[in-house]
Write an enzyme that holds these catalytic residues in place. Structure first.
Site, short mmCIF file in Angstrom:
data_model
loop_
_atom_site.label_atom_id
_atom_site.label_comp_id
_atom_site.label_asym_id
_atom_site.label_seq_id
_atom_site.Cartn_x
_atom_site.Cartn_y
_atom_site.Cartn_z
N LYS A 10 0.70 -0.79 0.24
CA LYS A 10 0.29 0.02 -0.09
C LYS A 10 0.85 1.78 -0.13
CE LYS A 10 -4.20 -2.63 2.07
NZ LYS A 10 -5.20 -2.15 3.32
N TYR A 50 -12.07 -2.80 -4.48
CA TYR A 50 -12.33 -2.91 -2.74
C TYR A 50 -14.09 -2.87 -2.98
CZ TYR A 50 -8.31 -2.17 0.39
OH TYR A 50 -7.14 -2.89 0.51
N ARG A 86 -1.72 -14.66 3.89
CA ARG A 86 -2.12 -14.56 4.90
C ARG A 86 -1.83 -13.89 6.29
NH1 ARG A 86 -6.80 -10.57 3.79
NH2 ARG A 86 -7.87 -10.50 5.95
N THR A 92 -5.60 -7.17 10.65
CA THR A 92 -6.59 -6.13 10.12
C THR A 92 -5.19 -5.24 11.24
OG1 THR A 92 -7.79 -7.73 8.66
CG2 THR A 92 -7.65 -4.80 8.64
N ASN A 123 -2.40 0.33 7.37
CA ASN A 123 -1.23 -1.36 7.30
C ASN A 123 -0.08 -2.38 6.13
OD1 ASN A 123 -3.70 -1.77 5.47
ND2 ASN A 123 -4.97 -3.15 7.20
N HIS A 126 -1.70 -5.70 1.76
CA HIS A 126 -3.07 -5.66 1.19
C HIS A 126 -2.97 -7.75 0.82
CE1 HIS A 126 -7.25 -7.27 -0.91
NE2 HIS A 126 -6.37 -7.70 -1.91
N GLU A 137 -8.78 -10.80 -8.00
CA GLU A 137 -8.26 -9.78 -8.28
C GLU A 137 -6.80 -9.83 -8.75
OE1 GLU A 137 -7.17 -9.92 -3.98
OE2 GLU A 137 -9.28 -9.29 -3.44
O1 CDP Z 1 -7.23 -6.27 4.41
P1 CDP Z 1 -7.90 -7.23 5.05
O2 CDP Z 1 -8.42 -8.20 4.34
O3 CDP Z 1 -6.93 -7.35 6.27
O4 CDP Z 1 -9.47 -6.51 6.20
P2 CDP Z 1 -10.24 -5.90 5.05
O5 CDP Z 1 -11.06 -6.10 6.71
O6 CDP Z 1 -10.95 -6.57 3.50
O7 CDP Z 1 -10.75 -4.34 5.42
C1 CDP Z 1 -10.47 -3.43 4.32
C2 CDP Z 1 -8.90 -2.47 4.56
O8 CDP Z 1 -9.74 -1.15 5.19
C3 CDP Z 1 -7.64 -2.82 5.43
O9 CDP Z 1 -7.12 -3.70 5.18
C4 CDP Z 1 -7.70 -1.93 6.28
O10 CDP Z 1 -6.60 -0.51 5.32
C5 CDP Z 1 -9.42 -0.70 5.81
N1 CDP Z 1 -9.60 -0.89 6.81
C6 CDP Z 1 -9.86 0.52 7.60
O11 CDP Z 1 -9.25 1.35 7.25
N2 CDP Z 1 -10.89 0.48 9.00
C7 CDP Z 1 -11.57 -0.26 9.14
N3 CDP Z 1 -12.02 0.43 10.61
C8 CDP Z 1 -11.17 -1.77 8.48
C9 CDP Z 1 -10.64 -1.94 7.09
MG MG Z 2 -10.01 -8.43 3.14
#
Ligand code: CDP
Ligand code: MG
Length: 159
Positions: A10, A50, A86, A92, A123, A126, A137
């Protein structure tokens, strides 16, 4: 059993100069990089990537974050690549991500801090969540000709 998965470094990872450190970790476990490119996403593309999150309250901040600079897209191949990547990426929320994971070793952002401010949790990375997402994807990010087929030395010892 040999799978491919999508990883994005990212904008925070690119801007913090962590591309090499992160890519090194995937190479270290014997994963094969079969596609790599730097892309500056626009809002339209962010909504495609997304799509599952567009209606969620954090999407606006997430889109701002993901379009604030270029990302590096990686297509990574290996045994159980989706699950293994993962695991290496970690939780996350960096605050919760264990040491030894990419998010746990290089970040410490928390939801308590970001949600209150309406900003994305930074974070670094992705990674596709499951095999079906990985397929979709990879098709969104890479053309067939951009994915390479070649042999690595790991194939003698890992695959
Ligand atoms: O990336 P990952 O699959 O671990 O998490 P996700 O639940 O699919 O969410 C996608 C992305 O949204 C996360 O990696 C975060 O960068 C962002 N996010 C956020 O900024 N704030 C939240 N409360 C939840 C997700
Ligand atoms: Mg995700």
């Amino acid at each position: 059993m040999i799978e491919q998965t999508l990883v994005l470094l990212k904008p925070d990872a690119v801007q913090r100069g962590l591309m090499g450190e992160i890519i090194k970790r995937f190479e270290q476990v014997g994963m094969k990089i079969v596609g790599i490119k730097m892309v500056w996403m626009d809002k339209e593309f962010s909504k495609k990537h997304y799509a599952a999150h567009i209606q969620k309250p954090f999407y606006k901040g997430l889109e701002e974050f993901m379009t604030a600079g270029p990302v590096v897209a990686l297509a990574i191949e290996g045994l159980h690549a989706v699950e293994t990547v993962r695991k290496m990426v970690g939780d996350t929320e960096p605050k919760k991500a264990l040491p030894g994971t990419i998010r746990g070793d290089y970040a410490h952002h928390s939801y308590a801090y970001t949600d209150k401010r309406g900003i994305a949790i930074k974070n670094l990375i992705h990674a596709s969540g499951n095999a079906e997402d990985a397929k979709q994807e990879l098709a969104l990010w890479f053309g067939k000709k951009e994915l390479q087929t070649y042999k690595t030395v790991h194939e003698m010892h890992v695959f």
